[in-house]
Design an enzyme around this catalytic site. Structure first.
Site, PDB file in Angstrom:
ATOM      1  N   CYS A   2       0.836  -1.208   0.000  1.00 56.06           N
ATOM      2  CA  CYS A   2       0.000   0.000   0.000  1.00 56.06           C
ATOM      3  C   CYS A   2       0.871   1.259   0.000  1.00 56.06           C
ATOM      4  CB  CYS A   2      -0.919   0.115   1.206  1.00 56.06           C
ATOM      5  SG  CYS A   2      -1.990  -1.306   1.430  1.00 56.06           S
ATOM      6  N   ARG A  27       3.182   0.266  -5.227  1.00 60.04           N
ATOM      7  CA  ARG A  27       3.034  -0.389  -3.935  1.00 60.04           C
ATOM      8  C   ARG A  27       1.709  -1.145  -3.795  1.00 60.04           C
ATOM      9  NH1 ARG A  27       6.751   1.384  -0.497  1.00 60.04           N
ATOM     10  NH2 ARG A  27       5.545   0.546   1.229  1.00 60.04           N
ATOM     11  N   TRP A  74      -3.011  -2.404  -1.559  1.00 53.99           N
ATOM     12  CA  TRP A  74      -2.792  -3.791  -1.949  1.00 53.99           C
ATOM     13  C   TRP A  74      -3.497  -4.597  -0.860  1.00 53.99           C
ATOM     14  CZ3 TRP A  74      -0.531  -8.333  -0.080  1.00 53.99           C
ATOM     15  CH2 TRP A  74      -0.283  -9.316  -1.042  1.00 53.99           C
ATOM     16  N   ASN A 100      -0.628   1.442   6.028  1.00 54.68           N
ATOM     17  CA  ASN A 100       0.094   0.455   5.226  1.00 54.68           C
ATOM     18  C   ASN A 100       0.668  -0.559   6.204  1.00 54.68           C
ATOM     19  OD1 ASN A 100       1.915  -0.955   3.606  1.00 54.68           O
ATOM     20  ND2 ASN A 100       3.449   0.662   3.677  1.00 54.68           N
ATOM     21  N   GLY A 101       0.246  -1.826   6.060  1.00 54.35           N
ATOM     22  CA  GLY A 101       0.757  -2.845   6.979  1.00 54.35           C
ATOM     23  C   GLY A 101      -0.345  -3.801   7.376  1.00 54.35           C
ATOM     24  N   GLU A 489      15.104 -16.634 -13.442  1.00 53.53           N
ATOM     25  CA  GLU A 489      14.689 -15.234 -13.525  1.00 53.53           C
ATOM     26  C   GLU A 489      13.871 -14.988 -14.797  1.00 53.53           C
ATOM     27  OE1 GLU A 489      14.397 -12.866 -11.652  1.00 53.53           O
ATOM     28  OE2 GLU A 489      14.402 -11.056 -12.869  1.00 53.53           O
ATOM     29  N   LYS A 493      10.047 -13.607 -14.850  1.00 58.63           N
ATOM     30  CA  LYS A 493       9.639 -12.394 -15.590  1.00 58.63           C
ATOM     31  C   LYS A 493       8.431 -12.692 -16.450  1.00 58.63           C
ATOM     32  CE  LYS A 493      11.198 -10.068 -13.862  1.00 58.63           C
ATOM     33  NZ  LYS A 493      12.106  -9.864 -12.799  1.00 58.63           N
ATOM     34  N   GLU A 496       5.155 -13.430 -14.298  1.00 56.61           N
ATOM     35  CA  GLU A 496       4.572 -12.337 -13.517  1.00 56.61           C
ATOM     36  C   GLU A 496       3.930 -11.256 -14.380  1.00 56.61           C
ATOM     37  OE1 GLU A 496       7.245 -10.008 -11.052  1.00 56.61           O
ATOM     38  OE2 GLU A 496       8.852 -10.302 -12.474  1.00 56.61           O
ATOM     39  N   HIS A 512      15.047 -35.340 -15.658  1.00 59.38           N
ATOM     40  CA  HIS A 512      14.491 -35.927 -14.430  1.00 59.38           C
ATOM     41  C   HIS A 512      13.016 -35.557 -14.255  1.00 59.38           C
ATOM     42  CE1 HIS A 512      18.489 -37.254 -13.335  1.00 59.38           C
ATOM     43  NE2 HIS A 512      18.907 -36.075 -13.768  1.00 59.38           N
ATOM     44  N   LYS A 611       5.094  -3.821  -5.806  1.00 61.81           N
ATOM     45  CA  LYS A 611       6.547  -3.707  -5.915  1.00 61.81           C
ATOM     46  C   LYS A 611       7.251  -3.981  -4.593  1.00 61.81           C
ATOM     47  CE  LYS A 611      10.208  -2.393  -8.259  1.00 61.81           C
ATOM     48  NZ  LYS A 611      10.621  -3.466  -9.182  1.00 61.81           N
TER      49      LYS A 611
HETATM   50  C1  F6R Z   1      10.069  -9.861  -9.494  1.00 61.63           C
HETATM   51  C2  F6R Z   1      10.133  -8.997  -8.334  1.00 61.63           C
HETATM   52  C3  F6R Z   1      10.031  -9.626  -6.986  1.00 61.63           C
HETATM   53  C4  F6R Z   1      11.056  -8.965  -6.042  1.00 61.63           C
HETATM   54  C5  F6R Z   1      10.856  -9.495  -4.612  1.00 61.63           C
HETATM   55  C6  F6R Z   1      11.900  -8.961  -3.669  1.00 61.63           C
HETATM   56  O1  F6R Z   1      10.215  -9.142 -10.662  1.00 61.63           O
HETATM   57  O2  F6R Z   1      10.243  -7.814  -8.443  1.00 61.63           O
HETATM   58  O3  F6R Z   1      10.210 -10.987  -7.036  1.00 61.63           O
HETATM   59  O4  F6R Z   1      12.334  -9.248  -6.503  1.00 61.63           O
HETATM   60  O5  F6R Z   1       9.591  -9.123  -4.162  1.00 61.63           O
HETATM   61  O6  F6R Z   1      11.858  -7.577  -3.603  1.00 61.63           O
HETATM   62  P1  F6R Z   1      13.065  -6.725  -3.059  1.00 61.63           P
HETATM   63  O7  F6R Z   1      14.192  -6.908  -3.989  1.00 61.63           O
HETATM   64  O8  F6R Z   1      12.549  -5.317  -3.065  1.00 61.63           O
HETATM   65  O9  F6R Z   1      13.364  -7.239  -1.694  1.00 61.63           O
END
Ligand code: F6R
Length: 616
Positions: A2, A27, A74, A100-101, A489, A493, A496, A512, A611
């Site tokens: 949030c 957020r 969120w 937020n929390g 990774e 990407k 998501e 396997h 994020k």
């Molecule tokens: C994927 C992504 C998330 C963050 C994860 C950790 O694209 O952005 O998987 O990498 O939430 O976030 P941080 O790096 O901010 O601790």
């Protein structure tokens, strides 16, 4: 998660707060709301959906007032609907809150409040908190600041809150535990800004206070901010930070999406990550926070890396880097598992926490646990002044600049850059990396930004490949060695932002189990660069071809062997194997981006994500 944005001062509050909320949408974007106070006249508007939906509603409304609090949500407690959106009011309608929390014991408090006659319109923990504050205020006949402080002493959980009383249009109370909150200070205390990060107010002031955990601030127009510790009421002298962020950095700059802008920023971001640290002309790596703690690193039994998501993938690359270049044993842990696993941590272990946002709740908790067991904790963070940057013993910033697209891109490559510098430095000091190899690596690193530029030129070709596979229901990503984490990774990407099911595997693991999935409909993205188990990967490609899978191969420039076998090849320049993740990851970012755009997905704000994951 949030986002909170608020204003108190002499300007019209609404435009500041609504623009601020848009900057904070990374957020969370399940719902949005704003409360305005014009004299003692309050207006409250909220809606399910994005800040743009709220803006539409506001077109017909009165937007006057010099005090406003806004929120972009969120959802944690209660589905995203209008009622559960913030801000929330107390039963009297006099107290207002944005939060937020998570308040973990909200259910117990709610039951007690219901016995006392309180009613609730929403399913949120936040509405419980504002009514608890009201109850404490009435019962103790105290000021709002004291009521907030007493109420917070009774809650368990995490919060960043901003609260005001409609009969006090010159005051906001702000408090923090676990979730971030910044306060911008205007000249002579003539205006104040409250926000989850400083982006909503950078065009108005450069002076900001970041509250620490368990601190409460009383913000009153024309007065100095008063900060206290919530538990013992101790007065705190707040540090006023000078903000360095600029507006350009948080705008799209002509790109369609932040994600694309951030992918293209990587040559500069990587350069910024090693600027001042990699002194190529002198052949040395200088990192103050490593140099100052060099004995700890050199005597470390092992390095334990804690992180989540993409940062965890950077941690896996670092495992290869530290083990290969510095011969230090490494374990990479999901922060969320580590924190609840009673892990064995010895005093000689060095813990490295990696986080873009510096606010990830699980990573933060893992750091606290490691510290409580006596470990030295080093942070690799992007956001300056973030909770993780402050909680760790020391660390190195990645200097990637603000990353706003929810999918992490430049954060990943800059994290790897910083970790590679550390591995090289330690490898050389430990005598594991000869001076000539060390100098060679330093030189090679200095070429990486230019090589990333070259990969970015493949943009149009990658877009064409995306058009062919945009409707695939599944995708496999394979890599070996340093490029195994890149496969993970790449899959993350894609899933998501495009919602295509994707899995990453070490290429040899295919036999396997995952090989059973391969048929003519399955695209398999293989990282098959020349340095690093090339022959083995070529065999894996043949196995996939024999089962009619479609191969998209990331190869080293000039490769002819894989070109003959693969359906598509994307060439990247040659570099040291240890640095290939910095190049091989770029086409995978672009491929996901274009597929998501072609599928009509919201690339910068994928569904269900945020994020900054400030809840566990
Ligand atoms: C994927 C992504 C998330 C963050 C994860 C950790 O694209 O952005 O998987 O990498 O939430 O976030 P941080 O790096 O901010 O601790």
């Amino acid at each position: 998660m949030c986002g909170i944005a608020g204003y108190l001062g002499f300007r019209k509050a609404y435009p500041i707060v609504i623009n601020g909320l848009q900057r904070l949408e990374y957020r969370g974007y399940d719902s949005a709301g704003v409360v305005l106070l014009d004299g003692n006249e309050m207006s409250l508007y909220k809606t399910k959906g994005k800040v743009s939906d709220l803006k539409k509603i506001m077109k017909q409304k009165n937007i006057d007032g010099n005090l406003a609090l806004g929120h972009t949500r969120w959802a944690t407690h209660g589905v995203p609907n209008d009622e559960n959106s913030h801000p929330h009011l107390s039963n009297s309608g006099k107290l207002v809150i944005v939060h937020n929390g998570i308040i973990e014991n909200y259910d117990t408090i709610k039951k007690e409040l219901i016995i006392r006659g309180y009613t609730f319109k929403s399913d949120t923990d936040t509405e419980v908190l504002i009514n608890l504050i009201e109850e404490v205020k009435i019962k103790n006949k105290c000021k709002l600041g004291e009521a907030v402080q007493m109420a917070l002493s009774n809650v368990v959980g995490a919060y960043a809150i901003a609260v005001f009383d409609i009969s006090k249009p010159d005051e906001i109370i702000v408090a923090k535990l676990g979730s971030p909150i910044a306060i911008g200070i205007g000249e002579n205390n003539s205006e104040f800004f409250v926000a989850s990060d400083a982006s909503p107010f950078i065009e108005y002031t450069r002076n900001a206070i970041y509250l620490e955990d368990e601190e409460l601030a009383i913000i009153k127009l024309g007065k100095e901010i008063r900060v206290r510790k919530i538990q013992d009421n101790a007065i705190v002298e707040p540090d006023i930070h000078q903000l360095k962020l600029n507006l350009e950095q948080i705008e799209k700059g002509g790109y369609d999406h932040f994600m694309l802008k951030e992918i293209h920023e990587q040559p500069d971001a990587i350069l910024d990550a090693y600027r001042g640290r990699l002194l190529a002309s002198k052949g040395i790596i200088k990192m103050g926070s490593v140099d100052n703690n060099i004995a700890r690193f050199l005597n470390a039994n092992r390095i334990v890396i804690v992180a989540c998501g993409t940062s965890w993938h950077a941690g896996l690359v670092a495992e290869y880097l530290f083990e290969d270049l510095a011969r230090i044993s490494v374990e990479v842990e999901y922060a969320s598992e580590f924190r609840y696993r009673n892990p064995i941590i010895n005093k000689n272990d060095v813990v490295i926490a990696i986080s873009q946002s510096g606010e990830t709740a699980d990573t933060l908790a893992a750091i606290k646990l490691a510290k409580s067991k006596g470990a030295f904790v080093f942070g690799v963070c992007n956001v300056v002044g973030s909770s993780i940057a402050r909680e760790t013993d020391t660390g190195a910033y990645t200097h990637a600049g603000p990353e706003i697209g929810v999918a992490s891109t430049k954060a990943f490559t800059t994290q790897i850059t910083v970790l590679a510098l550390m591995a090289l430095k330690l490898g050389n000091l430990k005598g594991e990396l000869s001076n000539s190899r060390y100098h060679h690596y330093i030189h090679e690193m200095s070429l990486i930004p230019g090589k990333v530029e070259e990969v970015l030129k493949m943009d149009t070709e990658i877009e064409k490949i995306a058009a062919i596979y945009k409707d695939a229901p599944n995708c496999l990503y394979l890599g070996r060695g340093f490029n195994f984490p890149v496969a993970l990774e790449g899959a993350l990407k894609l899933k998501e932002i495009s919602y295509i099911h994707a899995e990453g595997y070490p290429a040899a693991e295919m036999k396997h189990g995952p090989i059973a999935l391969i048929d003519e409909h399955m695209p398999v993205i293989v990282i098959a660069t020349r340095k690093g188990h090339y022959d083995k990967v070529v065999s894996n490609i043949q196995e996939i071809k024999a089962r009619h899978g479609k191969i998209i191969a990331i190869v080293t420039k000039g490769d002819t062997i894989v070109r003959e076998m693969a359906d598509h090849v994307i060439e990247i320049p040659e570099t040291e194997e240890a640095f290939t993740p910095l190049l091989s990851t770029i086409p995978l970012q672009l491929l996901s981006y274009y597929i998501a755009v072609m599928r009509g997905c919201n690339v910068d704000q994928p569904r269900n994500l945020a994020k900054s994951v400030t809840v566990e």
